[in-house]
Scaffold this motif. Sequence first.
Motif, PDB file in Angstrom:
ATOM      1  N   ILE A   1       0.830  -1.208   0.000  1.00 53.36           N
ATOM      2  CA  ILE A   1       0.000   0.000   0.000  1.00 53.36           C
ATOM      3  C   ILE A   1       0.866   1.259   0.000  1.00 53.36           C
ATOM      4  CG2 ILE A   1      -1.667   1.336   1.342  1.00 53.36           C
ATOM      5  CD1 ILE A   1      -2.744  -1.409   2.382  1.00 53.36           C
ATOM      6  N   MET A   2       1.891   1.259   0.840  1.00 49.87           N
ATOM      7  CA  MET A   2       2.719   2.459   0.995  1.00 49.87           C
ATOM      8  C   MET A   2       3.624   2.695  -0.214  1.00 49.87           C
ATOM      9  SD  MET A   2       3.626   2.261   5.081  1.00 49.87           S
ATOM     10  CE  MET A   2       4.102   4.009   5.203  1.00 49.87           C
ATOM     11  N   PHE A   3       4.204   1.633  -0.763  1.00 50.66           N
ATOM     12  CA  PHE A   3       5.049   1.783  -1.958  1.00 50.66           C
ATOM     13  C   PHE A   3       4.234   2.287  -3.141  1.00 50.66           C
ATOM     14  CE2 PHE A   3       8.290  -1.737  -0.610  1.00 50.66           C
ATOM     15  CZ  PHE A   3       8.851  -0.848   0.302  1.00 50.66           C
ATOM     16  N   GLU A   4       3.008   1.740  -3.274  1.00 49.06           N
ATOM     17  CA  GLU A   4       2.159   2.145  -4.397  1.00 49.06           C
ATOM     18  C   GLU A   4       1.756   3.615  -4.263  1.00 49.06           C
ATOM     19  OE1 GLU A   4      -1.857   0.632  -6.766  1.00 49.06           O
ATOM     20  OE2 GLU A   4      -1.204  -0.401  -4.942  1.00 49.06           O
TER      21      GLU A   4
ATOM     22  N   GLU B   1      15.376  -6.190   0.213  1.00 50.73           N
ATOM     23  CA  GLU B   1      14.930  -7.585   0.172  1.00 50.73           C
ATOM     24  C   GLU B   1      13.409  -7.660   0.194  1.00 50.73           C
ATOM     25  OE1 GLU B   1      16.360 -11.732   2.059  1.00 50.73           O
ATOM     26  OE2 GLU B   1      15.512 -10.327   3.514  1.00 50.73           O
ATOM     27  N   LEU B   2      12.770  -6.760   0.912  1.00 46.55           N
ATOM     28  CA  LEU B   2      11.304  -6.706   0.923  1.00 46.55           C
ATOM     29  C   LEU B   2      10.783  -6.418  -0.478  1.00 46.55           C
ATOM     30  CD1 LEU B   2       8.476  -6.510   2.172  1.00 46.55           C
ATOM     31  CD2 LEU B   2       9.042  -4.183   2.911  1.00 46.55           C
ATOM     32  N   LEU B   3      11.382  -5.460  -1.167  1.00 49.20           N
ATOM     33  CA  LEU B   3      10.969  -5.148  -2.540  1.00 49.20           C
ATOM     34  C   LEU B   3      11.191  -6.351  -3.445  1.00 49.20           C
ATOM     35  CD1 LEU B   3       9.918  -2.951  -4.495  1.00 49.20           C
ATOM     36  CD2 LEU B   3      12.318  -2.325  -4.909  1.00 49.20           C
ATOM     37  N   TYR B   4      12.319  -7.026  -3.275  1.00 48.46           N
ATOM     38  CA  TYR B   4      12.599  -8.232  -4.060  1.00 48.46           C
ATOM     39  C   TYR B   4      11.523  -9.288  -3.815  1.00 48.46           C
ATOM     40  CZ  TYR B   4      14.470 -12.872  -4.949  1.00 48.46           C
ATOM     41  OH  TYR B   4      14.613 -14.178  -5.348  1.00 48.46           O
TER      42      TYR B   4
ATOM     43  N   THR C   1       1.604  -4.028  -9.629  1.00 53.65           N
ATOM     44  CA  THR C   1       1.617  -2.568  -9.742  1.00 53.65           C
ATOM     45  C   THR C   1       2.897  -1.993  -9.139  1.00 53.65           C
ATOM     46  OG1 THR C   1      -0.794  -2.474  -9.660  1.00 53.65           O
ATOM     47  CG2 THR C   1       0.397  -0.444  -9.155  1.00 53.65           C
ATOM     48  N   VAL C   2       3.255  -2.464  -7.955  1.00 52.70           N
ATOM     49  CA  VAL C   2       4.497  -2.010  -7.326  1.00 52.70           C
ATOM     50  C   VAL C   2       5.696  -2.410  -8.165  1.00 52.70           C
ATOM     51  CG1 VAL C   2       6.010  -2.331  -5.319  1.00 52.70           C
ATOM     52  CG2 VAL C   2       3.573  -1.910  -4.991  1.00 52.70           C
ATOM     53  N   PHE C   3       5.635  -3.590  -8.756  1.00 47.97           N
ATOM     54  CA  PHE C   3       6.735  -4.038  -9.618  1.00 47.97           C
ATOM     55  C   PHE C   3       6.986  -3.056 -10.749  1.00 47.97           C
ATOM     56  CE2 PHE C   3       8.036  -6.175 -13.547  1.00 47.97           C
ATOM     57  CZ  PHE C   3       9.259  -6.675 -13.152  1.00 47.97           C
ATOM     58  N   TYR C   4       5.939  -2.683 -11.458  1.00 47.10           N
ATOM     59  CA  TYR C   4       6.128  -1.789 -12.602  1.00 47.10           C
ATOM     60  C   TYR C   4       6.476  -0.363 -12.183  1.00 47.10           C
ATOM     61  CZ  TYR C   4       4.804  -5.436 -15.801  1.00 47.10           C
ATOM     62  OH  TYR C   4       4.801  -6.606 -16.520  1.00 47.10           O
ATOM     63  N   GLN C   5       6.024   0.030 -11.019  1.00 46.83           N
ATOM     64  CA  GLN C   5       6.344   1.382 -10.552  1.00 46.83           C
ATOM     65  C   GLN C   5       7.749   1.477  -9.953  1.00 46.83           C
ATOM     66  OE1 GLN C   5       1.809   2.876  -9.262  1.00 46.83           O
ATOM     67  NE2 GLN C   5       3.400   2.609  -7.728  1.00 46.83           N
ATOM     68  N   GLU C   6       8.194   0.391  -9.300  1.00 46.07           N
ATOM     69  CA  GLU C   6       9.405   0.477  -8.479  1.00 46.07           C
ATOM     70  C   GLU C   6      10.519  -0.489  -8.878  1.00 46.07           C
ATOM     71  OE1 GLU C   6       9.265   2.979  -6.464  1.00 46.07           O
ATOM     72  OE2 GLU C   6       7.116   3.308  -6.672  1.00 46.07           O
ATOM     73  N   SER C   7      10.367  -1.231  -9.960  1.00 46.38           N
ATOM     74  CA  SER C   7      11.357  -2.264 -10.307  1.00 46.38           C
ATOM     75  C   SER C   7      12.731  -1.685 -10.617  1.00 46.38           C
ATOM     76  CB  SER C   7      10.863  -3.096 -11.492  1.00 46.38           C
ATOM     77  OG  SER C   7      10.679  -2.284 -12.638  1.00 46.38           O
ATOM     78  N   THR C   8      12.810  -0.419 -10.993  1.00 40.98           N
ATOM     79  CA  THR C   8      14.117   0.177 -11.291  1.00 40.98           C
ATOM     80  C   THR C   8      15.004   0.262 -10.053  1.00 40.98           C
ATOM     81  OG1 THR C   8      13.184   2.393 -10.966  1.00 40.98           O
ATOM     82  CG2 THR C   8      13.267   1.549 -13.231  1.00 40.98           C
ATOM     83  N   TYR C   9      14.401   0.120  -8.870  1.00 33.70           N
ATOM     84  CA  TYR C   9      15.186   0.203  -7.634  1.00 33.70           C
ATOM     85  C   TYR C   9      15.767  -1.148  -7.216  1.00 33.70           C
ATOM     86  CZ  TYR C   9      13.031   4.785  -7.395  1.00 33.70           C
ATOM     87  OH  TYR C   9      12.610   6.060  -7.688  1.00 33.70           O
ATOM     88  N   LEU C  10      15.421  -2.213  -7.947  1.00 35.80           N
ATOM     89  CA  LEU C  10      16.041  -3.502  -7.675  1.00 35.80           C
ATOM     90  C   LEU C  10      17.459  -3.494  -8.238  1.00 35.80           C
ATOM     91  CD1 LEU C  10      13.483  -6.360  -8.416  1.00 35.80           C
ATOM     92  CD2 LEU C  10      14.537  -5.809  -6.236  1.00 35.80           C
ATOM     93  N   LYS C  11      18.421  -3.874  -7.433  1.00 38.25           N
ATOM     94  CA  LYS C  11      19.819  -3.835  -7.865  1.00 38.25           C
ATOM     95  C   LYS C  11      20.513  -5.150  -7.525  1.00 38.25           C
ATOM     96  CE  LYS C  11      19.340   0.452  -9.130  1.00 38.25           C
ATOM     97  NZ  LYS C  11      19.209   0.783 -10.570  1.00 38.25           N
ATOM     98  N   GLY C  12      21.678  -5.354  -8.115  1.00 41.23           N
ATOM     99  CA  GLY C  12      22.537  -6.475  -7.765  1.00 41.23           C
ATOM    100  C   GLY C  12      21.891  -7.826  -7.991  1.00 41.23           C
TER     101      GLY C  12
END
Length: 211
Positions: free
Chosen positions: A16-19, A51-54, A101-112
């Motif tokens: 909810i918060m990331f979205e 790791e939570l985002l992952y 939805t969070v994946f498409y909005q925030e996937s650029t922040y996944l690294k390594g």
Amino acid sequence: MKKKPVKERIIETALIMFEKHGYHGVTVDQIVDECGTSKGGFYHNFRSKDELLYHIHDVFISYLLNKAKETYDKESDPVSRMCGIITSFTRIFDLYKPHITVFYQESTYLKGDFEKQINEKREEYRQLLQQIIREGQDNGDFRPEVPAQITTMAIMGMINWMYKWFKKEGELSIEDIARIFNDMMLHSLLTEEAMKAGKGDRFLLKTESVQ
């Protein structure tokens, strides 16, 4: 009512918060405050916010890939395999739309390693779908003049965009939408011979099915 496990509450709150605020607009402190746990509870389940985002990304991509593999093993022909995969792909938006939805909005922040693992699963899924299209071209079910790679990307793009418009309370159910997608792809891909032989008939729309 029994309280949900801490890990589940953290994930639901983060979604909810990331979205709403974006990945960098939310801190671990805000997540634990909102879901009523402690930082100790957070770090017991996740080593970091990364790791939570992952995990949010991985849960639906792993589910989707496993369903695709199950469909490939269960079905014996390219038409049924493709339609089965389109159906399971469509259904995932009924199960995991907040995650996607969070994946498409925030996937650029996944690294390594997190980014690498997610991309490997996405590529494995794409390759499996493309393989099915090519198998259908080789056995005469699908038109050979339509490139398998472009067909694969068209299917993925068409269904992925659902995160922008699908609503559970909408006029069409997720099953209705899956049937429409299958009908569209079969009318685009089936050869005349395959159509006359009734290949894919069980996946085509009936005139009374969807208004």
